[in-house]
Structure formats: C-alpha cells, structure tokens
Design a protein around this motif. Structure first.
Motif, PDB file in Angstrom:
ATOM      1  N   HIS A 117       8.787  35.496   3.613  1.00 19.01           N
ATOM      2  CA  HIS A 117       7.399  35.486   4.078  1.00 19.01           C
ATOM      3  C   HIS A 117       6.446  35.706   2.916  1.00 19.01           C
ATOM      4  O   HIS A 117       6.644  36.631   2.109  1.00 19.01           O
ATOM      5  N   PRO A 118       5.383  34.888   2.805  1.00 21.26           N
ATOM      6  CA  PRO A 118       4.458  34.997   1.662  1.00 21.26           C
ATOM      7  C   PRO A 118       3.676  36.302   1.606  1.00 21.26           C
ATOM      8  O   PRO A 118       3.065  36.602   0.572  1.00 21.26           O
ATOM      9  N   ASP A 119       3.666  37.079   2.671  1.00 25.60           N
ATOM     10  CA  ASP A 119       2.980  38.375   2.629  1.00 25.60           C
ATOM     11  C   ASP A 119       3.793  39.447   1.908  1.00 25.60           C
ATOM     12  O   ASP A 119       3.271  40.521   1.596  1.00 25.60           O
ATOM     13  N   ARG A 120       5.064  39.170   1.643  1.00 29.38           N
ATOM     14  CA  ARG A 120       5.914  40.151   0.974  1.00 29.38           C
ATOM     15  C   ARG A 120       5.772  40.038  -0.543  1.00 29.38           C
ATOM     16  O   ARG A 120       5.304  39.019  -1.060  1.00 29.38           O
ATOM     17  N   PRO A 121       6.185  41.070  -1.275  1.00 31.33           N
ATOM     18  CA  PRO A 121       6.240  40.937  -2.733  1.00 31.33           C
ATOM     19  C   PRO A 121       7.122  39.757  -3.121  1.00 31.33           C
ATOM     20  O   PRO A 121       8.076  39.424  -2.418  1.00 31.33           O
ATOM     21  N   ALA A 122       6.798  39.142  -4.244  1.00 30.88           N
ATOM     22  CA  ALA A 122       7.460  37.891  -4.631  1.00 30.88           C
ATOM     23  C   ALA A 122       8.443  38.096  -5.772  1.00 30.88           C
ATOM     24  O   ALA A 122       8.196  38.880  -6.697  1.00 30.88           O
ATOM     25  N   ILE A 123       9.542  37.380  -5.693  1.00 29.29           N
ATOM     26  CA  ILE A 123      10.472  37.231  -6.813  1.00 29.29           C
ATOM     27  C   ILE A 123      10.503  35.753  -7.169  1.00 29.29           C
ATOM     28  O   ILE A 123      10.792  34.903  -6.318  1.00 29.29           O
ATOM     29  N   VAL A 124      10.185  35.446  -8.419  1.00 33.48           N
ATOM     30  CA  VAL A 124      10.145  34.067  -8.900  1.00 33.48           C
ATOM     31  C   VAL A 124      11.344  33.846  -9.805  1.00 33.48           C
ATOM     32  O   VAL A 124      11.541  34.578 -10.784  1.00 33.48           O
ATOM     33  N   GLY A 168       0.506  31.357  -3.569  1.00 34.14           N
ATOM     34  CA  GLY A 168      -0.054  32.580  -3.024  1.00 34.14           C
ATOM     35  C   GLY A 168       0.824  33.801  -3.203  1.00 34.14           C
ATOM     36  O   GLY A 168       0.720  34.771  -2.443  1.00 34.14           O
ATOM     37  N   ALA A 169       1.698  33.782  -4.208  1.00 38.36           N
ATOM     38  CA  ALA A 169       2.592  34.915  -4.431  1.00 38.36           C
ATOM     39  C   ALA A 169       1.802  36.116  -4.951  1.00 38.36           C
ATOM     40  O   ALA A 169       0.844  35.980  -5.712  1.00 38.36           O
ATOM     41  N   ARG A 170       2.240  37.302  -4.569  1.00 36.57           N
ATOM     42  CA  ARG A 170       1.577  38.526  -5.013  1.00 36.57           C
ATOM     43  C   ARG A 170       2.633  39.574  -5.335  1.00 36.57           C
ATOM     44  O   ARG A 170       3.771  39.467  -4.919  1.00 36.57           O
ATOM     45  N   ARG A 171       2.228  40.578  -6.111  1.00 36.14           N
ATOM     46  CA  ARG A 171       3.149  41.634  -6.542  1.00 36.14           C
ATOM     47  C   ARG A 171       4.426  40.986  -7.074  1.00 36.14           C
ATOM     48  O   ARG A 171       5.511  41.178  -6.564  1.00 36.14           O
ATOM     49  N   VAL A 172       4.271  40.256  -8.162  1.00 36.25           N
ATOM     50  CA  VAL A 172       5.279  39.294  -8.619  1.00 36.25           C
ATOM     51  C   VAL A 172       6.238  39.912  -9.632  1.00 36.25           C
ATOM     52  O   VAL A 172       5.822  40.540 -10.608  1.00 36.25           O
ATOM     53  N   VAL A 173       7.526  39.685  -9.403  1.00 32.96           N
ATOM     54  CA  VAL A 173       8.584  39.924 -10.382  1.00 32.96           C
ATOM     55  C   VAL A 173       9.162  38.564 -10.751  1.00 32.96           C
ATOM     56  O   VAL A 173       9.538  37.785  -9.873  1.00 32.96           O
ATOM     57  N   VAL A 174       9.217  38.276 -12.045  1.00 34.41           N
ATOM     58  CA  VAL A 174       9.748  37.006 -12.533  1.00 34.41           C
ATOM     59  C   VAL A 174      11.129  37.249 -13.123  1.00 34.41           C
ATOM     60  O   VAL A 174      11.329  38.188 -13.909  1.00 34.41           O
ATOM     61  N   LEU A 198      18.532  42.378  -8.776  1.00 31.30           N
ATOM     62  CA  LEU A 198      17.143  41.951  -8.618  1.00 31.30           C
ATOM     63  C   LEU A 198      16.437  42.765  -7.542  1.00 31.30           C
ATOM     64  O   LEU A 198      15.276  43.172  -7.704  1.00 31.30           O
ATOM     65  N   ARG A 199      17.120  43.011  -6.443  1.00 38.04           N
ATOM     66  CA  ARG A 199      16.524  43.775  -5.344  1.00 38.04           C
ATOM     67  C   ARG A 199      16.177  45.202  -5.791  1.00 38.04           C
ATOM     68  O   ARG A 199      15.063  45.677  -5.566  1.00 38.04           O
ATOM     69  N   ILE A 200      17.121  45.858  -6.446  1.00 38.75           N
ATOM     70  CA  ILE A 200      16.897  47.239  -6.884  1.00 38.75           C
ATOM     71  C   ILE A 200      15.767  47.303  -7.902  1.00 38.75           C
ATOM     72  O   ILE A 200      14.867  48.158  -7.824  1.00 38.75           O
ATOM     73  N   PHE A 201      15.793  46.376  -8.865  1.00 39.48           N
ATOM     74  CA  PHE A 201      14.746  46.363  -9.894  1.00 39.48           C
ATOM     75  C   PHE A 201      13.376  46.076  -9.284  1.00 39.48           C
ATOM     76  O   PHE A 201      12.385  46.739  -9.605  1.00 39.48           O
ATOM     77  N   ALA A 202      13.306  45.066  -8.402  1.00 41.61           N
ATOM     78  CA  ALA A 202      12.022  44.717  -7.791  1.00 41.61           C
ATOM     79  C   ALA A 202      11.488  45.865  -6.943  1.00 41.61           C
ATOM     80  O   ALA A 202      10.278  46.145  -6.958  1.00 41.61           O
ATOM     81  N   ARG A 203      12.349  46.549  -6.201  1.00 42.51           N
ATOM     82  CA  ARG A 203      11.898  47.707  -5.440  1.00 42.51           C
ATOM     83  C   ARG A 203      11.309  48.767  -6.348  1.00 42.51           C
ATOM     84  O   ARG A 203      10.281  49.376  -6.034  1.00 42.51           O
ATOM     85  N   ASP A 204      11.967  48.998  -7.481  1.00 45.44           N
ATOM     86  CA  ASP A 204      11.460  49.997  -8.424  1.00 45.44           C
ATOM     87  C   ASP A 204      10.088  49.596  -8.970  1.00 45.44           C
ATOM     88  O   ASP A 204       9.221  50.444  -9.197  1.00 45.44           O
TER      89      ASP A 204
END
Length: 288
Positions: free
Chosen positions: A23-30, A90-96, A277-283
């Motif tokens: 969902h685009p409302d969630r933080p994004a991982i690119v 429209g990604a936000r709070r982005v981790v690449v 990726l999940r653990i890092f993005a959460r942090d």
C-alpha cells in the motif's frame, strides 16, 4: 500470494517500468537491480515485504520493459532517474536498497539526496573509487568482465545473440547455489537484455565506472544510516568495504553477512535478505 503490478513512471523523456506491491501509504522500500538482471530478480523479496511496506522495483533505463536507455551509465544520473520514479509513485519514508550496480546507484542516491532517504542498503557490490576494495577488485583476474564490459562497442558485438550462455557463466560462477537462479529466470534475463540497446545500457554502467570513481573521490558527509550486506560466499572481507564507505563520509554505516548466499542474494536467499531489509527499515522509519 501478494499481487505485484507493473506500472509506468516518467523521468524526463524516459518511461520506466516499475514493479509495485503493498500500500502506498506505508513506508517505502525501493529495490534497484544490477547486471545482468532486471527488477524481476526481486519478485520473491517483494512477496516477503509487501505486507508491511510499499515496495518498488524499477527496471533500469534500457533494460526489460524500460526500453529507452539513459543518456549514460553514470550512477549519479541513474540515481536521479530512480529518484524521479520514487517521487512519481508517491513513495514516502523511503529506504533504498541496491544490489550489484544497483548498490552503486544507491550510494550515489544517498550522496545526492540524503535528506530524502531514511536509510540505504548496499548489497554485494564494490563502490567505484572507494578503497581499499576498489583497487583489489580491479586487480583481481577473476573480475575480468569489468574491463571487458568497459570496451566501447565490442561487448555488444560478441554477446548479442548469446545472452543466455553468457549470463549463465556468471550465474554459475559467482552464486553459491546456481540452481536458485532458475531456467525460467535465466530465460527472462536473456529477454530483458535481448536487444542491442539493452546490452549497451548494461555495458554503459561499466563504461561509466572510472567517472563514477572520480565523483566518489570527493568526501561528502552523510548521516543517513547505511547497511552494507555481503553474502557469506561472496569474496572480499567486509572490513574493506566498510572502511571505504566510512572514508567517503558515511557516518552511520555497518555490515551484515547474509547466510546461504553468493552474489545473487535476492534469488539465492530471498527470505534472509527480506528479513534483513525489514529489520533495517523498521529501525530507520520507526514503528510501522
């Protein structure tokens, strides 16, 4: 099964194909692919992340469904194209997170637009110009393809029409588990680079590396968290890569070893990579 869609996003005169899930409302991982792959390399990783994140994986310009190449293989230019995709979606709070050449692009992205990123992950790659790893890679005879791919025009002549066996050599040589890159995937990558313009786009990434190294020689302080990931079967000591990243100006960088993986992490160890990726993005973004 998570629904992964392919949409188009504009970057200047380029139409870039993007796999999207979540969902685009969630933080994004690119997720940024490398050579000789396309965004399809991340299909299983996306399945593991889309319940919590908005996941985007573009085909780099000229490759796969992104048929028009970029003006050059400059990683800073490609980072700007990926940034345009991020904004268009429209990604936000982005981790690449970038693998192989994608990791070089992720490095250029955070150097140019650090304030727009929550974090960066660099997977199984060397960053041009960052020592001591860069010189060691260039002098390694088993990494002969960096020099070959940099030759103007000749690689396209020799590889065109032989993409599948040529790519197979690398999938077999530098993966821990070659069968993890299935025949179906290998056929798909051969199609993704099935025309001369796609091959040229991929080889241009190598042709630009000397210029990338010059750009990367300038120290730029970046406080964005950066995670460097290497497969446990991918050669080269982690300390060489961390030393170079820190010397470049990254002030919050650490390393993780990915168990059960050679070079092609997204296909060899998709669950383990997704977990990192999940653990890092959460942090980076806080509670999701």
């Amino acid at each position: 099964m998570v629904d992964i869609k392919v949409i188009g996003a504009r970057s200047g005169n380029l139409e870039i194909a993007v796999r999207v899930a979540g969902h685009p409302d969630r933080p994004a991982i690119v997720l940024i692919h490398g050579w000789p792959q396309s965004s399809r390399a991340f299909s299983r990783v996306m399945q593991h992340l889309a319940d919590e994140f908005y996941v985007l994986a573009p085909d780099l310009p000229g490759v796969g469904a992104s048929r028009v190449p970029a003006a050059s293989g400059s990683k800073s230019l490609l980072a700007r194209h990926v940034r345009d995709v991020v904004q268009a979606c429209g990604a936000r709070r982005v981790v690449v997170a970038g693998h192989d050449v994608g990791g070089m692009i992720a490095f250029a992205y955070v150097r140019g637009f650090a304030a727009e990123l929550e974090g960066v992950v660099i997977v199984n790659t060397v960053i041009p110009g960052l020592e001591p790893a860069w010189s060691k890679v260039l002098s390694n005879p088993y990494v002969w393809h960096f020099a070959f791919h940099s030759i103007p025009k000749m690689p396209e002549v020799l590889v065109s029409g032989h993409q599948r066996p040529y790519f197979d050599f690398f999938f077999d040589a530098i993966s821990r588990t070659p069968k993890a890159i299935t025949d179906e995937a290998r056929d798909a990558y051969a199609r993704d680079y099935g025309h001369v313009e796609a091959l040229r786009a991929g080889f241009d990434w190598y042709r630009a590396m000397s210029k990338d190294a010059e750009e990367n020689a300038k120290r730029i302080e970046v406080t964005t968290p950066v995670l460097n990931v290497r497969g446990d079967a991918d050669p080269g000591p982690m300390r060489d890569y961390l030393e170079g990243l820190s010397a470049s100006g990254l002030t919050h960088v650490r390393g993780e070893t990915l168990e059960g993986s050679g070079h092609f992490a997204a296909e060899e160890a998709p669950e383990a990579l997704a977990r990192l990726l999940r653990i890092f993005a959460r942090d980076c973004v806080g509670a999701v």
